[in-house]
Scaffold this motif. Structure first.
Motif, PDB file in Angstrom:
ATOM      1  N   THR A 125      26.442  20.351  19.646  1.00 46.54           N
ATOM      2  CA  THR A 125      27.718  20.449  20.351  1.00 46.54           C
ATOM      3  C   THR A 125      27.627  21.375  21.559  1.00 46.54           C
ATOM      4  OG1 THR A 125      28.957  20.033  18.317  1.00 46.54           O
ATOM      5  CG2 THR A 125      30.160  21.083  20.111  1.00 46.54           C
ATOM      6  N   SER A 126      28.244  20.955  22.651  1.00 47.10           N
ATOM      7  CA  SER A 126      28.455  21.830  23.803  1.00 47.10           C
ATOM      8  C   SER A 126      29.957  22.074  23.913  1.00 47.10           C
ATOM      9  CB  SER A 126      27.917  21.196  25.090  1.00 47.10           C
ATOM     10  OG  SER A 126      28.545  19.938  25.329  1.00 47.10           O
ATOM     11  N   HIS A 127      30.340  23.214  24.464  1.00 43.57           N
ATOM     12  CA  HIS A 127      31.759  23.588  24.554  1.00 43.57           C
ATOM     13  C   HIS A 127      32.138  23.752  26.022  1.00 43.57           C
ATOM     14  CE1 HIS A 127      32.182  24.507  20.189  1.00 43.57           C
ATOM     15  NE2 HIS A 127      30.884  24.710  20.308  1.00 43.57           N
ATOM     16  N   ASP A 128      33.212  23.033  26.406  1.00 43.59           N
ATOM     17  CA  ASP A 128      33.557  23.079  27.841  1.00 43.59           C
ATOM     18  C   ASP A 128      35.035  23.365  28.175  1.00 43.59           C
ATOM     19  OD1 ASP A 128      34.609  20.694  26.908  1.00 43.59           O
ATOM     20  OD2 ASP A 128      33.969  19.536  28.640  1.00 43.59           O
ATOM     21  N   PRO A 129      35.904  23.960  27.397  1.00 40.69           N
ATOM     22  CA  PRO A 129      35.707  24.514  26.056  1.00 40.69           C
ATOM     23  C   PRO A 129      35.896  23.514  24.916  1.00 40.69           C
ATOM     24  CG  PRO A 129      37.894  25.023  26.809  1.00 40.69           C
ATOM     25  CD  PRO A 129      37.230  24.286  27.947  1.00 40.69           C
ATOM     26  N   LEU A 130      36.267  22.269  25.218  1.00 40.80           N
ATOM     27  CA  LEU A 130      36.406  21.266  24.166  1.00 40.80           C
ATOM     28  C   LEU A 130      35.050  21.043  23.503  1.00 40.80           C
ATOM     29  CD1 LEU A 130      38.238  19.035  22.863  1.00 40.80           C
ATOM     30  CD2 LEU A 130      37.374  17.478  24.618  1.00 40.80           C
ATOM     31  N   PRO A 131      34.966  21.121  22.173  1.00 38.02           N
ATOM     32  CA  PRO A 131      33.686  20.873  21.510  1.00 38.02           C
ATOM     33  C   PRO A 131      33.315  19.385  21.581  1.00 38.02           C
ATOM     34  CG  PRO A 131      35.406  21.306  19.888  1.00 38.02           C
ATOM     35  CD  PRO A 131      36.019  21.547  21.224  1.00 38.02           C
ATOM     36  N   VAL A 132      32.244  19.090  22.287  1.00 39.21           N
ATOM     37  CA  VAL A 132      31.810  17.711  22.544  1.00 39.21           C
ATOM     38  C   VAL A 132      30.320  17.609  22.258  1.00 39.21           C
ATOM     39  CG1 VAL A 132      31.557  15.919  24.318  1.00 39.21           C
ATOM     40  CG2 VAL A 132      33.566  17.401  24.339  1.00 39.21           C
ATOM     41  N   TRP A 133      29.909  16.548  21.577  1.00 33.42           N
ATOM     42  CA  TRP A 133      28.477  16.350  21.346  1.00 33.42           C
ATOM     43  C   TRP A 133      27.754  16.108  22.665  1.00 33.42           C
ATOM     44  CZ3 TRP A 133      25.884  13.382  16.814  1.00 33.42           C
ATOM     45  CH2 TRP A 133      25.828  14.229  15.702  1.00 33.42           C
ATOM     46  N   GLN A 134      26.514  16.571  22.739  1.00 32.55           N
ATOM     47  CA  GLN A 134      25.689  16.357  23.917  1.00 32.55           C
ATOM     48  C   GLN A 134      25.393  14.858  24.085  1.00 32.55           C
ATOM     49  OE1 GLN A 134      22.350  19.255  24.137  1.00 32.55           O
ATOM     50  NE2 GLN A 134      23.404  20.280  22.450  1.00 32.55           N
ATOM     51  N   VAL A 135      24.974  14.485  25.276  1.00 30.65           N
ATOM     52  CA  VAL A 135      24.787  13.068  25.614  1.00 30.65           C
ATOM     53  C   VAL A 135      23.814  12.385  24.658  1.00 30.65           C
ATOM     54  CG1 VAL A 135      23.821  11.489  27.338  1.00 30.65           C
ATOM     55  CG2 VAL A 135      25.358  13.331  28.051  1.00 30.65           C
ATOM     56  N   GLU A 136      22.650  12.966  24.466  1.00 34.09           N
ATOM     57  CA  GLU A 136      21.590  12.269  23.716  1.00 34.09           C
ATOM     58  C   GLU A 136      21.958  12.017  22.256  1.00 34.09           C
ATOM     59  OE1 GLU A 136      19.960  14.211  27.299  1.00 34.09           O
ATOM     60  OE2 GLU A 136      21.125  14.960  25.591  1.00 34.09           O
ATOM     61  N   PRO A 137      22.382  13.031  21.481  1.00 35.81           N
ATOM     62  CA  PRO A 137      22.755  12.725  20.095  1.00 35.81           C
ATOM     63  C   PRO A 137      23.964  11.809  19.986  1.00 35.81           C
ATOM     64  CG  PRO A 137      23.287  15.004  20.643  1.00 35.81           C
ATOM     65  CD  PRO A 137      22.444  14.474  21.763  1.00 35.81           C
ATOM     66  N   ALA A 138      24.924  11.932  20.927  1.00 32.25           N
ATOM     67  CA  ALA A 138      26.098  11.052  20.900  1.00 32.25           C
ATOM     68  C   ALA A 138      25.684   9.602  21.091  1.00 32.25           C
ATOM     69  CB  ALA A 138      27.097  11.472  21.972  1.00 32.25           C
ATOM     70  N   ALA A 139      24.804   9.353  22.063  1.00 26.98           N
ATOM     71  CA  ALA A 139      24.360   7.983  22.337  1.00 26.98           C
ATOM     72  C   ALA A 139      23.515   7.441  21.199  1.00 26.98           C
ATOM     73  CB  ALA A 139      23.579   7.952  23.648  1.00 26.98           C
ATOM     74  N   LEU A 140      22.593   8.242  20.697  1.00 25.55           N
ATOM     75  CA  LEU A 140      21.678   7.766  19.648  1.00 25.55           C
ATOM     76  C   LEU A 140      22.405   7.494  18.336  1.00 25.55           C
ATOM     77  CD1 LEU A 140      18.630  10.074  20.395  1.00 25.55           C
ATOM     78  CD2 LEU A 140      18.675   7.580  20.618  1.00 25.55           C
ATOM     79  N   LEU A 141      23.360   8.353  17.975  1.00 24.83           N
ATOM     80  CA  LEU A 141      24.076   8.128  16.717  1.00 24.83           C
ATOM     81  C   LEU A 141      24.928   6.872  16.798  1.00 24.83           C
ATOM     82  CD1 LEU A 141      24.499   9.347  13.903  1.00 24.83           C
ATOM     83  CD2 LEU A 141      26.567  10.435  14.778  1.00 24.83           C
ATOM     84  N   PHE A 142      25.587   6.658  17.946  1.00 22.49           N
ATOM     85  CA  PHE A 142      26.360   5.421  18.107  1.00 22.49           C
ATOM     86  C   PHE A 142      25.439   4.207  18.019  1.00 22.49           C
ATOM     87  CE2 PHE A 142      27.727   1.904  20.765  1.00 22.49           C
ATOM     88  CZ  PHE A 142      28.987   1.640  20.277  1.00 22.49           C
ATOM     89  N   ALA A 143      24.327   4.250  18.766  1.00 19.74           N
ATOM     90  CA  ALA A 143      23.413   3.112  18.810  1.00 19.74           C
ATOM     91  C   ALA A 143      22.782   2.835  17.457  1.00 19.74           C
ATOM     92  CB  ALA A 143      22.329   3.362  19.861  1.00 19.74           C
ATOM     93  N   ALA A 144      22.528   3.876  16.681  1.00 18.55           N
ATOM     94  CA  ALA A 144      21.875   3.697  15.382  1.00 18.55           C
ATOM     95  C   ALA A 144      22.746   2.911  14.405  1.00 18.55           C
ATOM     96  CB  ALA A 144      21.518   5.057  14.796  1.00 18.55           C
ATOM     97  N   TYR A 145      24.061   3.066  14.512  1.00 14.68           N
ATOM     98  CA  TYR A 145      24.957   2.425  13.539  1.00 14.68           C
ATOM     99  C   TYR A 145      25.809   1.315  14.138  1.00 14.68           C
ATOM    100  CZ  TYR A 145      23.487   6.075  10.388  1.00 14.68           C
ATOM    101  OH  TYR A 145      22.719   6.890   9.587  1.00 14.68           O
TER     102      TYR A 145
END
Length: 305
Positions: A125-145
């Protein structure tokens, strides 16, 4: 001077106007203070524990904040919703995805999908300040399932094409996220992308050529049409008679009126410049590549050595 005390105004500005009752309590505001704002209709209740300090329909940013505050500490915006925050375009989803740890029992929140995971949410997670998953794990987890493999590949291709990440970074994250479904085919796809493949359609063309014995085409070639306008072609071969054959692959977006009009103008300009141009659909290339290869041979593409 003393340190500035954080107020509910500061908190609301930081969180797009959305606050949790527990946060107000930590700042020293009582339950009665929040109730007075609601009774006066200056605020609205999203859930029994999450409030919005504005009235009217929630923005997407506000709904994301509502989702993570409702889910509680350790949750984060994930999958396509996270990629939307990072700037991904042309992958719209109405529902917002919030990731949270297993064994949560949450009341539903309209417009939000809560997804439980055993993966360490805070580590990704990165905080901007909203807690949001980083690009790579977000994309890979979506694509995996994602049930449709082609959609999964298309998403990984999109985040690279739109310069949100690189094939090398996605490859490294596959190792960090072990075990990951489809890890082997993802690595093959990323190798193709690192080698210059710009789209899933180009990947399908390359596979067709390997399976049916055609030479690999030149891809994304710069070519001037008859009016001098610069065009990029999907795939092209040099024919024995010296002419150039271009194969254009039409995806679903080619059916949109503006894109269809542009395609017609593009085709006319290229043909007027002296090339042979043929078209196929992405579904043809995926479901019946043998027929496409057969037609290319009849037009003049020679078999590979």
């Amino acid at each position: 001077m003393g340190r500035h005390k954080l107020t509910w105004h500061d908190l609301a500005r930081r969180q797009a106007g959305v606050v949790a009752r527990r946060q107000l309590n930590r700042l020293g505001y009582s339950w009665d203070f929040a109730e007075a704002q609601l009774v006066a209709q200056r605020w609205q209740s999203i859930t029994p524990t999450v409030l919005c300090t504005t009235t009217g329909a929630l923005t997407r940013r506000q709904l994301m904040w509502a989702g993570v505050l409702h889910a509680g500490h350790g949750s984060a915006v994930g999958q396509l919703s996270a990629l939307e925050c990072h700037g991904l375009e042309r992958w719209p989803r109405d529902e917002i995805t919030i990731l949270l740890a297993k064994s949560h029992n949450l009341d539903p929140l309209p417009g939000v999908r809560f997804v439980e995971t055993r993966r360490p949410i805070s580590r990704f997670t990165s905080h901007d300040p909203l807690p949001v998953w980083q690009v790579e794990p977000a994309a890979l987890l979506f694509a995996a399932y994602e049930p449709v493999t082609r959609t999964a590949y298309g998403l990984l291709n999109a985040v690279v094409q739109q310069r949100l990440t690189t094939p090398a970074d996605l490859e490294r994250w596959i190792g960090r996220m072990r075990p990951l479904r489809r890890a082997k085919p993802f690595r093959r796809l990323l190798a193709e992308m690192a080698g210059g493949v710009q789209s899933v359609a180009e990947l399908d063309v390359s596979r067709m050529c390997r399976v049916y014995g055609l030479p690999l085409p030149r891809r994304q070639t710069k070519r001037r049409d008859s009016s001098g306008r610069l065009r990029y072609t999907d795939a092209e071969w040099r024919l024995p008679n010296g002419r150039v054959l271009i194969l254009e692959v039409d995806g679903a977006f080619h059916m949109e009126v503006e894109q269809w009009t542009d395609d017609i103008e593009r085709e006319r300009g290229l043909v007027a410049a002296g090339v042979v141009l043929v078209r196929c659909t992405a579904s043809e290339l995926r479901d019946n590549p043998g027929q496409v290869a057969h037609d290319l041979r009849r037009i003049g593409v020679e078999s590979s050595a």
